[in-house]
Design a protein around this motif. Structure first.
Motif, short mmCIF file in Angstrom:
data_model
loop_
_atom_site.label_atom_id
_atom_site.label_comp_id
_atom_site.label_asym_id
_atom_site.label_seq_id
_atom_site.Cartn_x
_atom_site.Cartn_y
_atom_site.Cartn_z
N ILE A 146 1.04 42.19 -9.04
CA ILE A 146 -0.17 42.74 -9.65
C ILE A 146 -1.41 42.18 -8.95
O ILE A 146 -1.70 41.00 -9.01
CB ILE A 146 -0.24 42.38 -11.14
N LYS A 147 -2.15 43.06 -8.28
CA LYS A 147 -3.39 42.66 -7.64
C LYS A 147 -4.61 43.09 -8.45
O LYS A 147 -5.72 42.58 -8.23
CB LYS A 147 -3.47 43.23 -6.22
N TYR A 148 -4.40 44.03 -9.36
CA TYR A 148 -5.49 44.50 -10.21
C TYR A 148 -4.93 44.84 -11.57
O TYR A 148 -4.02 45.67 -11.68
CB TYR A 148 -6.16 45.73 -9.58
N CYS A 149 -5.41 44.18 -12.59
CA CYS A 149 -4.98 44.45 -13.97
C CYS A 149 -6.20 44.74 -14.81
O CYS A 149 -6.98 43.82 -15.11
CB CYS A 149 -4.19 43.27 -14.55
N PRO A 150 -6.43 45.98 -15.21
CA PRO A 150 -7.63 46.33 -15.96
C PRO A 150 -7.66 45.74 -17.37
O PRO A 150 -8.71 45.76 -18.02
CB PRO A 150 -7.60 47.86 -16.01
N ALA A 151 -6.53 45.21 -17.85
CA ALA A 151 -6.52 44.63 -19.19
C ALA A 151 -7.25 43.29 -19.23
O ALA A 151 -7.65 42.83 -20.31
CB ALA A 151 -5.08 44.45 -19.67
N GLN A 152 -7.43 42.66 -18.10
CA GLN A 152 -8.03 41.32 -18.06
C GLN A 152 -9.33 41.34 -17.26
O GLN A 152 -9.58 42.26 -16.48
CB GLN A 152 -7.05 40.33 -17.43
N PRO A 153 -10.18 40.31 -17.43
CA PRO A 153 -11.42 40.25 -16.65
C PRO A 153 -11.15 40.18 -15.15
O PRO A 153 -10.15 39.58 -14.71
CB PRO A 153 -12.07 38.95 -17.15
N GLU A 154 -12.01 40.79 -14.37
CA GLU A 154 -11.82 40.90 -12.92
C GLU A 154 -11.69 39.54 -12.24
O GLU A 154 -10.97 39.40 -11.25
CB GLU A 154 -12.99 41.68 -12.32
N ILE A 155 -12.36 38.52 -12.77
CA ILE A 155 -12.31 37.19 -12.15
C ILE A 155 -10.89 36.64 -12.12
O ILE A 155 -10.50 35.92 -11.19
CB ILE A 155 -13.26 36.21 -12.89
N ILE A 156 -10.07 37.00 -13.10
CA ILE A 156 -8.67 36.54 -13.11
C ILE A 156 -7.91 37.15 -11.95
O ILE A 156 -7.12 36.48 -11.27
CB ILE A 156 -7.98 36.86 -14.45
N ASP A 157 -8.15 38.44 -11.67
CA ASP A 157 -7.53 39.09 -10.50
C ASP A 157 -7.89 38.33 -9.22
O ASP A 157 -7.04 38.11 -8.35
CB ASP A 157 -8.01 40.54 -10.37
N LYS A 158 -9.16 37.96 -9.10
CA LYS A 158 -9.63 37.28 -7.88
C LYS A 158 -8.98 35.91 -7.72
O LYS A 158 -8.57 35.53 -6.62
CB LYS A 158 -11.15 37.16 -7.90
N ILE A 159 -8.87 35.17 -8.82
CA ILE A 159 -8.26 33.84 -8.76
C ILE A 159 -6.79 33.94 -8.40
O ILE A 159 -6.28 33.22 -7.52
CB ILE A 159 -8.44 33.11 -10.11
N VAL A 160 -6.09 34.85 -9.05
CA VAL A 160 -4.65 35.02 -8.78
C VAL A 160 -4.43 35.47 -7.34
O VAL A 160 -3.50 35.02 -6.67
CB VAL A 160 -4.03 36.01 -9.79
N ASP A 161 -5.29 36.36 -6.85
CA ASP A 161 -5.13 36.84 -5.48
C ASP A 161 -5.39 35.72 -4.47
O ASP A 161 -4.72 35.65 -3.43
CB ASP A 161 -6.07 38.02 -5.22
N PHE A 162 -6.34 34.85 -4.77
CA PHE A 162 -6.59 33.70 -3.89
C PHE A 162 -5.34 32.81 -3.83
O PHE A 162 -4.94 32.36 -2.75
CB PHE A 162 -7.79 32.90 -4.39
N ILE A 163 -4.73 32.58 -4.97
CA ILE A 163 -3.50 31.77 -5.01
C ILE A 163 -2.40 32.46 -4.23
O ILE A 163 -1.69 31.85 -3.42
CB ILE A 163 -3.07 31.51 -6.46
N ARG A 164 -2.26 33.77 -4.43
CA ARG A 164 -1.22 34.54 -3.74
C ARG A 164 -1.37 34.42 -2.22
O ARG A 164 -0.38 34.26 -1.49
CB ARG A 164 -1.33 36.01 -4.16
#
Length: 438
Positions: A146-164
């Motif tokens: 999951i690189k984009y999940c509209p259920a959660q705030p966009e900042i969470i996508d960015k943090i998870v993607d940085f970790i990935r």
């Protein structure tokens, strides 16, 4: 076989009947759809099927906002127009609680970017060993990246993607039991955007290199106020192990609901949709008719009890989780509540001790886990109050438990559905039980 879907039933499955009158349950279909189905389980009483082709779509069928909604499966009603989702959920609740007043579903104030807690599974691609971070595909342990999940705030996508893209220490493989990173858990404050982050590691300690990565992450994302590491080396499906350490920052964030402030930790129980939690708590507050002693059973970090501050005189909270109890103590002080008691322990044992002490509560609210409460706890609770507000995220366990309360002299006056989980089949319920006058 081509069928028209008649209605949606519990767990968000479309229902139709074949030419022999046998019920056919179709995942991913909705009322008004005409679909060609592909059965995968045939029983003499029912058939389970999936959609092979949509011949004629319902007028309420829409394109999901998330391109991965189908393989992910988390937002299993995202293909249904939102107001129609609410109507279908209301119908389902009415069918479960016949002869009970069912109030119109309260909408979630936000239907995207509403989720304040996430739990990502971690794995690797088979050949390149690149990290996979996302959710398990339904009924499998295959991770949807999951690189984009509209259920959660966009900042969470960015943090998870940085970790990935930057985690270089390996991810856990369920087959071999090797690899380091098992899970990433996050919690974000809806009121100020502060974030807590937890790494679940297949290890019993953290290395200096991993600590350096965490420091780099918090510099990159200053919204992260605290980072935890949980150690889980067990062969288990449990998300976390028994030991957690704070590696950087503080161990809490502050959430604000209608002027009430709450300290919450990474693993404290707190409603995952804070905006809708206000709607939920207000629905419960309306059911309190007499100011007096108030019992908050399965009370978590004190969210519901504290919210009732202005309509009750004394709050008694019962909670088993020690982290939640610790935060509850701080939250009562944070909100200048003077008359309260907190009991850390099992709900059944604590309630039975109250019976022996002849405690009485003018109102009680219970918000048990998804599995519901148990007969003994409910029977004991019935002896110490005339008013029970039951908050449930599972209509079927609420229905089961309501029969116990009715056996013990209560009437189910009304059920208020609240759409805590938009775009999913889940629905939160506030049930009003009052002592029967008969």
């Amino acid at each position: 076989m081509i069928l028209e879907i008649e209605k949606l039933v519990f767990e968000g499955v479309g229902l139709s009947h074949n030419e022999n009158g046998i019920a056919v349950f179709v995942k991913g279909a909705m009322p008004g759809d005409i679909v060609e189905i592909e059965p995968y389980k045939n029983n003499k009483h029912y058939i389970l099927a999936k959609v092979k082709e949509i011949k004629t779509p319902s007028k309420y069928r829409i394109k999901p906002v998330c391109p991965l909604s189908k393989p992910c499966g988390g937002c299993d009603l995202a293909f249904i127009e939102y107001d129609f989702q609410l109507k279908l959920k209301e119908q389902i609740v009415k069918e479960i609680f016949k002869n009970t007043e069912i109030l119109p579903v309260i909408k979630s104030p936000k239907i995207i970017n509403h989720r304040a807690k996430t739990q990502y599974a971690c794995g690797e691609t088979k050949i390149s060993k690149r990290p996979l971070l996302g959710y398990y595909m339904e009924n499998t342990h295959e991770i949807v990246n999951i690189k984009y999940c509209p259920a959660q705030p966009e900042i969470i996508d960015k943090i998870v993607d940085f970790i990935r893209n930057n985690w270089g220490f390996g991810c856990y493989c369920e087959n071999t039991r090797n690899g380091l990173l098992r899970r990433i858990n996050t919690r974000i404050s809806n009121s100020n955007g502060d974030i807590l982050l937890e790494f679940v590691l297949n290890a019993d300690k953290i290395s200096e290199k991993e600590k350096h990565f965490i420091s780099t992450l918090t510099v990159k994302f200053p919204q992260i106020k605290g980072v935890f590491v949980n150690f889980n080396t067990n062969i288990t499906n449990k998300i976390t192990g028994d030991r957690t350490i704070l590696v950087e920052g503080k161990d809490y964030i502050i959430e604000n609901l209608s002027g009430f402030k709450y300290k919450i930790g990474i693993n404290s129980f707190f409603q995952v949709n804070p905006n809708c939690a206000v709607e939920l708590f207000n629905a419960a507050k309306k059911l309190i008719k007499s100011k007096g002693n108030f019992l908050d059973l399965y009370g978590g970090s004190g969210a519901i009890g504290i919210f009732m501050k202005d309509v009750v005189s004394k709050i008694t909270l019962v909670e088993q989780n020690s982290e939640s109890v610790s935060f509850a103590r701080e939250n009562f002080k944070l909100n200048n509540i003077e008359k309260y008691e907190i009991f850390e322990g099992n709900a059944k044992k604590t309630i039975n001790s109250f019976i022996k002490e002849k405690k009485w509560f003018d109102n009680a609210v219970i918000d048990p886990p998804r599995k519901g409460s148990d007969r003994e706890t409910l029977s004991s609770l019935s002896k110490m109050t005339n008013s029970i507000i039951y908050i449930s995220c599972n209509p079927m366990t609420l229905y089961r438990d309501s029969s116990v309360l009715i056996e013990n002299g209560f009437e189910l006056k009304s059920v208020q559905p609240v759409d805590m989980f938009p775009n999913t089949h889940h629905i939160e319920l506030v049930a009003d039980f009052k002592r029967s006058k008969r």
